[in-house]
Design a protein around this motif. Sequence first.
Motif, short mmCIF file in Angstrom:
data_model
loop_
_atom_site.label_atom_id
_atom_site.label_comp_id
_atom_site.label_asym_id
_atom_site.label_seq_id
_atom_site.Cartn_x
_atom_site.Cartn_y
_atom_site.Cartn_z
N LEU A 269 0.75 -1.26 0.02
CA LEU A 269 0.10 -0.01 -0.04
C LEU A 269 0.78 1.34 -0.04
O LEU A 269 0.59 2.13 -0.48
CB LEU A 269 -1.03 0.05 1.18
CG LEU A 269 -2.41 -0.68 0.94
CD1 LEU A 269 -2.20 -1.89 0.78
CD2 LEU A 269 -3.19 -0.42 2.15
N ASP A 270 2.12 1.23 0.50
CA ASP A 270 3.02 2.33 0.53
C ASP A 270 3.82 2.42 -0.76
O ASP A 270 4.71 3.21 -0.66
CB ASP A 270 3.70 2.17 1.97
CG ASP A 270 2.94 2.81 2.87
OD1 ASP A 270 1.92 3.34 2.96
OD2 ASP A 270 3.50 2.56 4.02
N GLY A 271 3.78 1.30 -1.53
CA GLY A 271 4.48 1.36 -2.77
C GLY A 271 5.80 0.74 -2.56
O GLY A 271 6.98 0.95 -3.35
N ARG A 272 6.09 -0.30 -1.61
CA ARG A 272 7.47 -0.80 -1.38
C ARG A 272 7.38 -2.13 -1.50
O ARG A 272 6.31 -2.92 -1.33
CB ARG A 272 7.84 -0.43 0.10
CG ARG A 272 8.50 0.93 0.05
CD ARG A 272 8.88 1.05 1.73
NE ARG A 272 7.77 1.42 2.55
CZ ARG A 272 7.17 0.58 3.34
NH1 ARG A 272 7.70 -0.62 3.44
NH2 ARG A 272 6.27 0.89 4.08
N ASP A 273 8.72 -2.78 -2.07
CA ASP A 273 8.88 -4.40 -1.97
C ASP A 273 9.48 -4.89 -0.98
O ASP A 273 9.87 -5.94 -1.00
CB ASP A 273 9.10 -4.65 -3.35
CG ASP A 273 10.59 -4.22 -3.61
OD1 ASP A 273 11.10 -3.44 -2.65
OD2 ASP A 273 11.43 -4.56 -4.64
N TYR A 274 9.23 -4.10 0.40
CA TYR A 274 10.06 -4.59 1.42
C TYR A 274 9.40 -4.22 2.54
O TYR A 274 8.92 -3.08 2.55
CB TYR A 274 11.76 -4.34 1.45
CG TYR A 274 11.93 -2.66 1.64
CD1 TYR A 274 12.05 -1.97 2.74
CD2 TYR A 274 12.03 -2.20 0.17
CE1 TYR A 274 11.91 -0.58 2.48
CE2 TYR A 274 11.95 -0.66 0.24
CZ TYR A 274 12.29 0.15 1.28
OH TYR A 274 12.32 1.28 1.19
N VAL A 275 9.46 -4.98 3.66
CA VAL A 275 8.81 -4.56 4.98
C VAL A 275 9.65 -3.54 5.89
O VAL A 275 10.82 -3.97 6.06
CB VAL A 275 8.17 -5.82 5.81
CG1 VAL A 275 7.80 -5.24 7.33
CG2 VAL A 275 7.24 -6.30 5.15
N VAL A 276 9.20 -2.85 6.49
CA VAL A 276 10.04 -1.91 7.42
C VAL A 276 9.30 -2.14 8.85
O VAL A 276 8.01 -2.22 8.90
CB VAL A 276 10.21 -0.22 7.12
CG1 VAL A 276 10.92 -0.42 5.86
CG2 VAL A 276 8.85 0.22 6.97
N PRO A 277 9.91 -1.85 10.00
CA PRO A 277 9.34 -1.74 11.31
C PRO A 277 7.97 -1.08 11.46
O PRO A 277 7.00 -1.50 12.07
CB PRO A 277 10.29 -1.53 12.28
CG PRO A 277 11.69 -1.71 11.58
CD PRO A 277 11.46 -1.53 10.23
#
Length: 330
Positions: free
Chosen positions: A278-286
């Motif tokens: 949903l935030d346009g990223r292909d990786y997870v952040v905390p």
Amino acid sequence: MTEGSTTPAADRDRSVDPLPVAEARALVERVTGNVGTVVVGKTDVVEDALVALLARGHLLLEDVPGVGKTMLARALAGSIDGTFSRVQFTPDLLPSDVTGASVFDEADGEFDFQPGPVFGNVVLGDEINRAPPKTQSALLEAMEEGQVTVDGEAHALPDPIFVVATQNAVERDRVYDLPVAEVDRFTKKCTLGYPDVEEEIEVLGRVVGHHPVEDVEPVADVAALRQARETTARVDTAEPVRRYVARLVAETRERAALGASPRGGVALLRCAQARAVLDGRDYVVPDDVKREAPSVLTHRVRADAGAELGGPDAGRVVSRALDVVDPEAP
């Protein structure tokens, strides 16, 4: 996928080509805006529903009557051009009324399976806590494995299947508690709440004449949704993020009579993947994990032996875990 398969629903998307993250995000934005033409001023809850859907999970809505729980499910189904079915849970409802049953066909002398309302892309379990636990439990296999077993034969459900169950939050003396095992299968638990005055004025203006849910047009299709779910499944979850999720879950177990289950940890990580999309990223952040933790973990926690599962004290347990667990700690 054919009838009789026992392949879990979570494994079905592996042969599906993922969408680029930007396209998956755009799909979610289109659906969110489309559902917003029906459900006014509840963008956060609509996003929560879509996060659960992308995370290959299910949604539990607990609220007072008349705030739009059913409209949310119907608008979501219409927006993705999926099949919508509804189960009105009542005290006399039988498990076969949910899953379907084998019916004898006199013409050919054989039993034929007649699918129940659980065979849909978006399945609304309306006032699920009005039915006794045995009937509620008819959803367990469907939610976890994407199939139902009737007379020893497994029948695959549509892909995707997204169960949206509603709970009556008012008449506590006329309902049954959901079994803990069933509550744990709901990826998220949310509430819609009352609209504010301006939102209610907007609602009143829209429903004069025809209800807007009748005019919902698809802005995506089921095939694209399956691709977006595969996009979500491939979002990178680095070891520090996985460690953070595990430590959060462990903290709830240390501080409560019943903490979040391993299934809850999996659900949290999957929802964090969806939040990243949903935030346009292909990786997870905390921060993705922090955003999703309250709606994913709270309903799985019982603060003490006499407390309500998922009650206010459970919310405080989860909030404390978010406060004390350092995402940067080794």
